[in-house]
Write a protein that holds these residues in place. Structure first.
Motif, short mmCIF file in Angstrom:
data_model
loop_
_atom_site.label_atom_id
_atom_site.label_comp_id
_atom_site.label_asym_id
_atom_site.label_seq_id
_atom_site.Cartn_x
_atom_site.Cartn_y
_atom_site.Cartn_z
N ASP A 248 -32.64 29.88 18.55
CA ASP A 248 -31.38 30.09 19.15
C ASP A 248 -31.66 29.38 20.84
OD1 ASP A 248 -29.62 31.21 17.55
OD2 ASP A 248 -30.99 33.06 17.56
N LEU A 249 -30.76 29.05 21.29
CA LEU A 249 -30.86 28.28 22.60
C LEU A 249 -29.95 29.47 23.65
CD1 LEU A 249 -31.74 26.05 24.60
CD2 LEU A 249 -29.50 24.82 24.31
N ASN A 250 -30.46 29.75 24.64
CA ASN A 250 -29.76 30.66 25.68
C ASN A 250 -29.01 29.82 26.73
OD1 ASN A 250 -28.54 32.61 27.26
ND2 ASN A 250 -30.61 32.82 28.43
N VAL A 251 -27.76 29.40 26.40
CA VAL A 251 -26.87 28.70 27.25
C VAL A 251 -26.61 29.61 28.54
CG1 VAL A 251 -24.59 27.57 27.72
CG2 VAL A 251 -25.72 27.53 25.26
N ILE A 252 -26.91 28.70 29.71
CA ILE A 252 -26.98 29.27 30.87
C ILE A 252 -25.78 29.00 31.97
CG2 ILE A 252 -28.40 29.41 33.17
CD1 ILE A 252 -30.14 28.10 30.38
N GLN A 253 -25.45 30.16 32.66
CA GLN A 253 -24.46 29.70 33.60
C GLN A 253 -24.99 29.44 35.12
OE1 GLN A 253 -20.95 29.25 32.43
NE2 GLN A 253 -21.89 29.39 30.53
N GLY A 254 -24.14 28.97 35.92
CA GLY A 254 -24.67 28.92 37.19
C GLY A 254 -24.79 27.34 37.86
N THR A 255 -25.46 27.40 38.80
CA THR A 255 -25.39 25.71 39.44
C THR A 255 -26.30 24.89 38.36
OG1 THR A 255 -27.47 26.19 40.54
CG2 THR A 255 -25.55 26.81 41.85
N LYS A 256 -26.21 23.75 38.68
CA LYS A 256 -26.94 22.85 37.77
C LYS A 256 -28.29 23.09 37.74
CE LYS A 256 -25.66 18.60 37.91
NZ LYS A 256 -25.44 16.91 38.14
N GLU A 257 -28.76 23.25 39.07
CA GLU A 257 -30.32 23.43 39.12
C GLU A 257 -30.73 24.70 38.41
OE1 GLU A 257 -33.75 22.44 42.31
OE2 GLU A 257 -31.81 23.21 43.17
N GLU A 258 -30.00 25.88 38.55
CA GLU A 258 -30.19 27.02 38.00
C GLU A 258 -30.09 26.67 36.31
OE1 GLU A 258 -28.34 30.06 41.22
OE2 GLU A 258 -26.99 29.45 39.56
N GLN A 259 -29.26 25.77 35.97
CA GLN A 259 -29.21 25.54 34.58
C GLN A 259 -30.74 24.87 33.99
OE1 GLN A 259 -25.45 24.20 32.89
NE2 GLN A 259 -24.65 24.59 35.07
N TYR A 260 -31.04 24.04 34.80
CA TYR A 260 -32.15 23.47 34.45
C TYR A 260 -33.70 23.99 34.46
CZ TYR A 260 -30.18 18.23 34.42
OH TYR A 260 -29.91 17.53 34.00
N LYS A 261 -33.53 24.96 35.55
CA LYS A 261 -34.55 25.97 35.85
C LYS A 261 -34.85 26.93 34.49
CE LYS A 261 -35.45 25.93 40.54
NZ LYS A 261 -35.15 26.67 41.84
N GLU A 262 -33.61 27.30 33.97
CA GLU A 262 -33.66 28.18 32.69
C GLU A 262 -33.97 27.44 31.33
OE1 GLU A 262 -33.64 31.63 32.68
OE2 GLU A 262 -34.03 31.55 34.74
N LEU A 263 -33.18 26.24 31.26
CA LEU A 263 -33.16 25.49 30.23
C LEU A 263 -34.69 24.90 29.88
CD1 LEU A 263 -31.64 24.38 27.78
CD2 LEU A 263 -31.15 22.36 29.23
N LEU A 264 -35.38 24.28 30.68
CA LEU A 264 -36.53 23.65 30.48
C LEU A 264 -37.56 24.29 29.96
CD1 LEU A 264 -35.30 20.94 31.58
CD2 LEU A 264 -37.16 20.71 33.15
N PRO A 265 -37.92 25.59 30.37
CA PRO A 265 -39.01 26.64 29.70
C PRO A 265 -38.36 26.53 28.21
CG PRO A 265 -38.32 27.20 31.75
CD PRO A 265 -37.47 26.40 31.66
N GLN A 266 -37.17 26.86 27.91
CA GLN A 266 -36.71 26.94 26.58
C GLN A 266 -37.11 25.69 25.73
OE1 GLN A 266 -32.87 29.03 25.64
NE2 GLN A 266 -32.70 28.60 27.95
N ILE A 267 -36.52 24.51 26.13
CA ILE A 267 -37.10 23.21 25.56
C ILE A 267 -38.50 23.24 25.46
CG2 ILE A 267 -36.91 20.90 25.55
CD1 ILE A 267 -34.14 21.18 27.01
N PHE A 268 -39.16 23.44 26.52
CA PHE A 268 -40.78 23.27 26.17
C PHE A 268 -41.55 24.24 25.17
CE2 PHE A 268 -40.98 22.19 31.09
CZ PHE A 268 -40.63 20.74 30.52
N ALA A 269 -40.97 25.58 25.08
CA ALA A 269 -41.39 26.62 23.95
C ALA A 269 -40.89 25.92 22.83
CB ALA A 269 -40.63 27.86 24.29
N LEU A 270 -39.66 25.31 22.64
CA LEU A 270 -39.04 24.78 21.26
C LEU A 270 -39.93 23.74 20.81
CD1 LEU A 270 -36.86 24.97 19.36
CD2 LEU A 270 -35.78 23.13 20.87
N ILE A 271 -40.63 22.82 21.89
CA ILE A 271 -41.30 21.69 21.05
C ILE A 271 -42.82 21.92 21.08
CG2 ILE A 271 -39.72 20.14 21.96
CD1 ILE A 271 -41.41 19.21 24.19
N ASP A 272 -43.29 23.11 21.78
CA ASP A 272 -44.61 23.36 21.83
C ASP A 272 -45.25 23.62 20.54
OD1 ASP A 272 -47.04 24.12 23.17
OD2 ASP A 272 -46.99 26.28 22.66
#
Length: 157
Positions: free
Chosen positions: A4-28
């Motif tokens: 499951d991906l936690n879709v983030i609200q907020g500024t573009k930068e806030e979205q990236y800061k929350e999304l990238l760790p999820q992606i890294f965990a997914l591909i790790d």
């Protein structure tokens, strides 16, 4: 296993800061490149709802279409052609606010109006590119560039 991906609200930068760790965990720990590229394209698309998100991989003297999300795409791109080919040739990220103003733009989709292309390096050589298109003008900026460049550093081709 369900992911499951936690879709983030907020500024573009806030979205990236929350999304990238999820992606890294997914591909790790996943060694399959196609699986990782597919999940990265899916996660970026789910979060940002761009028109097209995907990868082209260098094979001999061309970029060849890899995993993507969005409408059908150009299958092969020569070095130096279009935004993807230029990013490969010049080994740098291209942020294009209006693709119609980019000399030699390849219109894989007439719905695309802005684009960012980030090269993926392997042993100091471009091995592929992350290509993202938006239906809107001026979608991409230095924030996208910063975080997408961080993202592709984790991709092992």
């Amino acid at each position: 296993m369900a992911e499951d991906l936690n879709v983030i609200q907020g500024t573009k930068e806030e979205q990236y800061k929350e999304l990238l760790p999820q992606i890294f965990a997914l591909i790790d720990g996943e060694e399959d490149v196609v699986a990782n590229l597919a999940n990265i394209a899916g996660a970026l698309t789910q979060q940002f709802k761009w028109l097209w998100t995907g990868f082209y991989l260098v094979k001999k003297d061309e970029l060849v279409l890899g995993p993507f999300q969005g409408p059908i795409a150009c299958t092969r791109i020569r070095k130096g052609k279009g935004v993807c080919g230029k990013a490969w040739e010049e080994q740098k990220t291209f942020v294009v606010p209006d693709v119609n103003a980019f000399p030699g733009h390849i219109a894989c989709s007439s719905a695309s109006n802005s684009e960012i292309v980030v090269p993926i390096f392997k042993d100091g050589i471009v091995a592929g590119v992350l290509d993202i298109d938006s239906e809107d003008l001026n979608t991409f900026d230095t924030i996208d560039q910063k975080y997408l460049e961080l993202l592709v550093q984790k991709i092992l081709l």
